[in-house]
Enzyme design. Structure first.
Site, PDB file in Angstrom:
ATOM      1  N   SER A 176       0.865  -1.183   0.000  1.00 42.14           N
ATOM      2  CA  SER A 176       0.000   0.000   0.000  1.00 42.14           C
ATOM      3  C   SER A 176       0.895   1.224   0.000  1.00 42.14           C
ATOM      4  O   SER A 176       1.667   1.400  -0.949  1.00 42.14           O
ATOM      5  CB  SER A 176      -0.944  -0.043   1.199  1.00 42.14           C
ATOM      6  N   HIS A 218      -2.435  -0.994  -3.501  1.00 45.31           N
ATOM      7  CA  HIS A 218      -3.615  -0.150  -3.305  1.00 45.31           C
ATOM      8  C   HIS A 218      -3.478   1.090  -4.166  1.00 45.31           C
ATOM      9  O   HIS A 218      -2.538   1.875  -4.017  1.00 45.31           O
ATOM     10  CB  HIS A 218      -3.748   0.234  -1.838  1.00 45.31           C
ATOM     11  N   ASP A 276      -4.742  -4.897   5.795  1.00 48.53           N
ATOM     12  CA  ASP A 276      -5.106  -5.704   4.636  1.00 48.53           C
ATOM     13  C   ASP A 276      -3.976  -6.705   4.359  1.00 48.53           C
ATOM     14  O   ASP A 276      -2.805  -6.340   4.289  1.00 48.53           O
ATOM     15  CB  ASP A 276      -5.312  -4.811   3.416  1.00 48.53           C
TER      16      ASP A 276
END
EC number: 2.7.13.3
Length: 898
Positions: free
Chosen positions: A16, A43, A134
């Site tokens: 991310s 992401h 995540d």
């Protein structure tokens, strides 16, 4: 690497915040082509992303956007689009669907979880920098399915939320800095090696440089052995094992009281079929046959802490199902743990080749020595028996040997000698013929002279007994022995191959060298026997020749004396007009007598006789001066100066008077023969132990290449300028033999066109020998011998008689006589001048000068004349148009067709 058999068949990456930069480091640092696809979840926000372009610039692998239904290809990087749900299906395709919440959160968990279901333990998941958690649930699913999860460490992460969540969930197998992750992928996915967990790292560090043994030991479950788990091994053991495995020299570590054995690749090669069962077992169990030699030495090293060495230690290993004898020099060193000896390190140097080569070289030396010992043999069978005795000293490399002599152009062969077999052995076939079966397949080699390898000895000769091992040889080689004439070898050599040695190239070369030595010895013995036969025949021929010459010379002396005596009377009584003819006859009879005397003396010396009659000559200087006076008239007539420098000596000289006269007169006449201007000097002097005679001339000199042959009998220098080409060719050879008979020596120094110097040294002291009564030589005989030298010298200087002028009656035919002997020219002139005009020439060049301008009606010439010989004179005359038709008669006294 086959993608379907690889440990990891897919690589998943989740990231991310800071992920774009981390992905550039990860993909840009790869150095190998990965055999698995890489699926990346980064992401991303709304809108179009250029991440594929950014990563494609640094990645060695193609970077593409994933789309629904794409089949993953090894070595390709797939980027998951933002705000989509991506699943990895069991068929290797991706399902890509928009997410209901139009967010990228949960994207990593969904990909990881689906992959754990589809691929199980074949998943390698990486969680990089990023906020939130995540990926933690998906990583746990991968971990539980047997896959591997690796996370980026906090220090190199822009945001540590995602990696931290995976660690807290207990799903992380390994935490590494970002910079180490490319190498990890190269190692784990590219090379197929295990993930470097702490346990793996510890094991790899120890086994890293160990080659095949290192790999074998790294996969061994040591927890089930007496060594225990690797992570519990003491540091000393781990360090020693690492050193042993990395060493190219054969090494074995014997550990603990039971001497448990660990070894390296080089040592494994010596174990043969004992590997791999020997790994981890007691050395005394591995080498039970060597326990009596190894155990005491090893125990002594353990008890005393002192190193020991065994040199060229023999042992037997099984390789490819066959025993093989090996040799090694072994050093046993203590491995200390403080004050105690924890183990023994054996370092081996394989000396098998050295021991075998030394043994084989000794055998070849014995065969070479046999060549000398067998030189006195009278038959080939005796030679073969000598050779077999030499081979019998090395039963380790030649357990048995047979040699067959081939006869009748390969029709039959008989056993000449053997070694290493019992007298009743079935392998001893005494006679081999083409008419009956034989124990050995010798017929083929007899016909083709080709070697054969016989590998069925155990079935061909059941119960064969041979060699030093319980197991008899199972292979033999049949080798043809040179010389090979018309495709048939002189002999056949059968050599057994040791049951405990490989029949490799070196072994074959050794056998070939044996065959060469056998051939060389047989050939040398045959040549030696033939040479002895020829030498005996030549000696007999030489003896007969010498007897013939001696007898012939004696027979010649009487008629020559009867010729000379009347001629000498007629020289004082004949009218003046007939004396010239008588003088020619007398001069040539004297020359013939001198040649007969020379041949007689030479034949006596050739028979090994010592005809010397030595006496103490008080005035050798006066004798030498008198001898110089014999040739003085001829020398001065040749317009040469004779210098005599013979002062009295301070002591008498013991020698044979007649031989001294021959030496002095031969050297002086030789100088006159080759000197045309200048002087001849004869000098006599005294050295400490020798009398020295020096004869120097200013003549034509001698080519340096001819000097070594100058005293060789019958040697003539082709093309040398001389007053005459006549002579026996043994004058100087006789001089050297006469000097040698007085234990003296002669030397010549010469330069072409400047002259020559002959130096003779005779020792004052002569060894005692059986003295014969001195022969009585009359004054007439002494004078006749000296006169022979003088008359021959005078004959070289005889000029041509005046030409007879043409008669007034008219034209007469002209005859040109070409001969280098003045007596012959003058005799022919007198004989022909009544009817012809006679011209004379002493050589070919002079003959051409006589023919120039006037020609001749007939040419009578000798074949052997100076300058241009008779044959070349004919060629020159036939090439001249004005002389081409002139008849020519060539005469020669030579007795050969050449």
């Amino acid at each position: 690497m086959d993608a379907h058999s690889a440990r990891y068949q897919v690589v998943l990456v989740g990231a991310s915040l800071g992920g774009a930069e981390a992905l550039q480091v990860l993909l840009g640092g790869l150095r190998t082509d990965l055999p698995a696809p890489v699926v990346v979840v980064q992401h991303l926000g709304p809108g179009t992303s250029a991440l594929d372009s950014v990563l494609g610039k640094v990645s060695r692998h193609p970077v593409v956007w994933a789309h629904d239904g794409v089949l993953l290809e090894p070595g390709t990087v797939y980027l998951c689009p933002g705000r989509t749900g991506v699943r990895l299906e069991p068929d290797g395709t991706l399902t890509v669907q928009p997410m209901a919440n139009r967010s990228s959160y949960g994207q990593v968990d969904e990909l990881f979880t689906s992959a754990s279901t589809s691929m199980g333990a074949h998943v390698l998941a990486l969680v990089l920098t990023g906020l939130g958690n995540d990926g933690s649930a998906g990583a746990l699913a991968v971990h539980r399915a047997g896959g591997t999860v690796i996370v980026q460490d906090e220090f190199t992460s822009t945001a540590f939320g995602m990696p931290s969540a995976v660690i807290k969930a207990g799903a992380a197998d390994l935490v590494l800095p970002l910079g180490e992750l490319p190498d990890l992928l190269d190692r784990v996915v590219g090379a197929g090696r295990p993930v470097p967990t702490p346990a793996v790292r510890a094991t790899e560090a120890m086994f890293a440089g160990g080659g095949e043994l290192g790999r074998l030991m790294s996969t061994t479950d040591w927890g089930t052995t007496a060594f225990g788990p690797v992570d519990r091994w003491p540091a000393l053991l781990r360090d020693t094992v690492a050193m042993v495995l990395a060493n190219p020299v054969p090494m074995s570590l014997m550990w603990g009281h039971d001497l448990l054995q660990l070894y390296n690749d080089a040592y494994r090669d010596l174990l043969g079929e004992r590997h791999p069962e020997a790994l981890g077992r007691s050395v005394l169990r591995v080498w039970p046959d060597a326990a009596t030699t190894i155990a005491p030495v090893v125990r002594q090293v353990v008890d005393t802490g002192t190193a020991r060495r065994l040199t060229d230690q023999p042992f037997v290993v099984n390789r490819d199902g066959r025993p093989e004898e090996l040799f090694a020099t072994i050093a046993y060193s203590p491995v200390r743990d403080g004050d105690r000896v924890a183990g023994v390190l054996a370092t081996l140097v394989d000396t098998t080749d050295q021991v075998r080569n030394a043994r084989r070289l000794t055998t070849l030396h014995r065969l070479t020595a046999t060549s000398r010992e067998a030189s006195d043999t009278t038959t080939d069978r005796e030679v073969c028996q000598w050779l077999m005795r030499a081979l019998a000293a090395n039963p380790q490399d030649v357990p048995f040997a047979l040699v067959y002599l081939v006869e009748e152009r390969g029709v039959r062969a008989h056993l000449a000698a053997s070694t290493g077999l019992t007298d009743d052995s079935p392998a001893l076939d005494q006679l081999v013929t083409s008419e009956r079966p034989a124990a050995w397949p010798l017929h083929k080699s007899m016909r083709t002279a080709e070697p054969q390898v016989v590998e069925d000895l155990l079935t061909r000769f059941p119960g064969l007994v041979s060699g030093t091992w319980p197991q008899p040889p199972h292979t033999a080689v049949i080798l043809p022995v040179s010389p090979i004439r018309d495709g048939v070898p002189a002999a056949l050599l059968v050599l057994g191959v040791s049951s405990h040695a490989p029949f490799d190239a070196a072994h074959r070369q050794f056998f070939d060298l044996i065959a060469e030595r056998v051939a060389a010895t047989l050939t040398a013995a045959r040549i030696d026997r033939e040479q002895k036969r020829q030498m005996a025949a030549l000696a007999e021929l030489n003896r007969a020749k010498n007897l013939f010459f001696a007898g012939l010379s004696h027979e010649f002396r009487t008629p020559l004396t009867l010729l000379l005596l009347p001629l000498e009377e007629q020289l004082t009584t004949l009218p003046a007009e007939h004396r010239d003819t008588a003088r020619i006859a007398h001069r040539n009879a004297l020359r013939l007598l001198r040649m007969v005397n020379t041949l007689l003396a030479f034949s006596e010396l050739e028979q090994g006789r010592d005809p010397r009659v030595v006496e103490d000559i008080e005035d050798l200087a006066g004798l030498t001066t008198d001898l110089a006076g014999v040739l003085r008239p001829a020398i001065e007539r040749a317009n040469l100066a004779l210098v005599v420098d013979c002062p009295p000596l301070d002591r008498p000289v013991r020698l044979d008077r007649a031989m001294w006269e021959t030496v002095v007169l031969s050297l002086l006449s030789n100088a006159l023969k080759h000197t045309f201007t200048g002087s001849i000097t004869i000098a006599l002097g005294s050295r400490q132990h020798h009398v020295e005679l020096v004869v120097t001339d200013t003549g034509t000199g001698i080519d340096p290449a001819e000097i070594p042959h100058l005293f060789t009998r019958f040697h003539r220098i082709e093309g040398a300028r001389a007053r005459s080409r006549e002579g026996s060719g043994i004058g100087l050879a006789l001089v050297r033999q006469l000097v040698s008979l007085h234990h003296g020596s002669i030397r010549v120094r010469s330069e072409p066109d400047l002259g020559s110097t002959f130096t003779v040294w005779i020792p004052y002291a002569q060894p005692q020998h059986a003295q014969r009564p001195a022969p009585v030589r009359s004054a007439e005989e002494k004078a006749r011998m000296r006169q022979a030298f003088a008359e021959e010298a005078e004959s070289w200087l005889v000029g041509d008689e005046p030409a007879v002028l043409p008669s007034a009656a008219g034209h007469r035919a002209t005859v040109l006589v070409v001969d280098d002997n003045a007596d012959m020219r003058n005799y022919l002139r007198r004989m022909l001048s009544d009817q012809y005009d006679v011209l004379t020439a002493a050589g070919g060049d002079q003959a051409l000068d006589r023919l120039a301008g006037r020609g001749a009606d007939l040419i009578i010439g000798d074949v052997v004349v100076p300058d241009l010989d008779g044959v070349r004179l004919v060629e020159r005359v036939r090439a001249d148009p004005s002389l081409r038709a002139t008849p020519i008669i060539l005469l020669t006294a030579l007795g050969t067709s050449s």
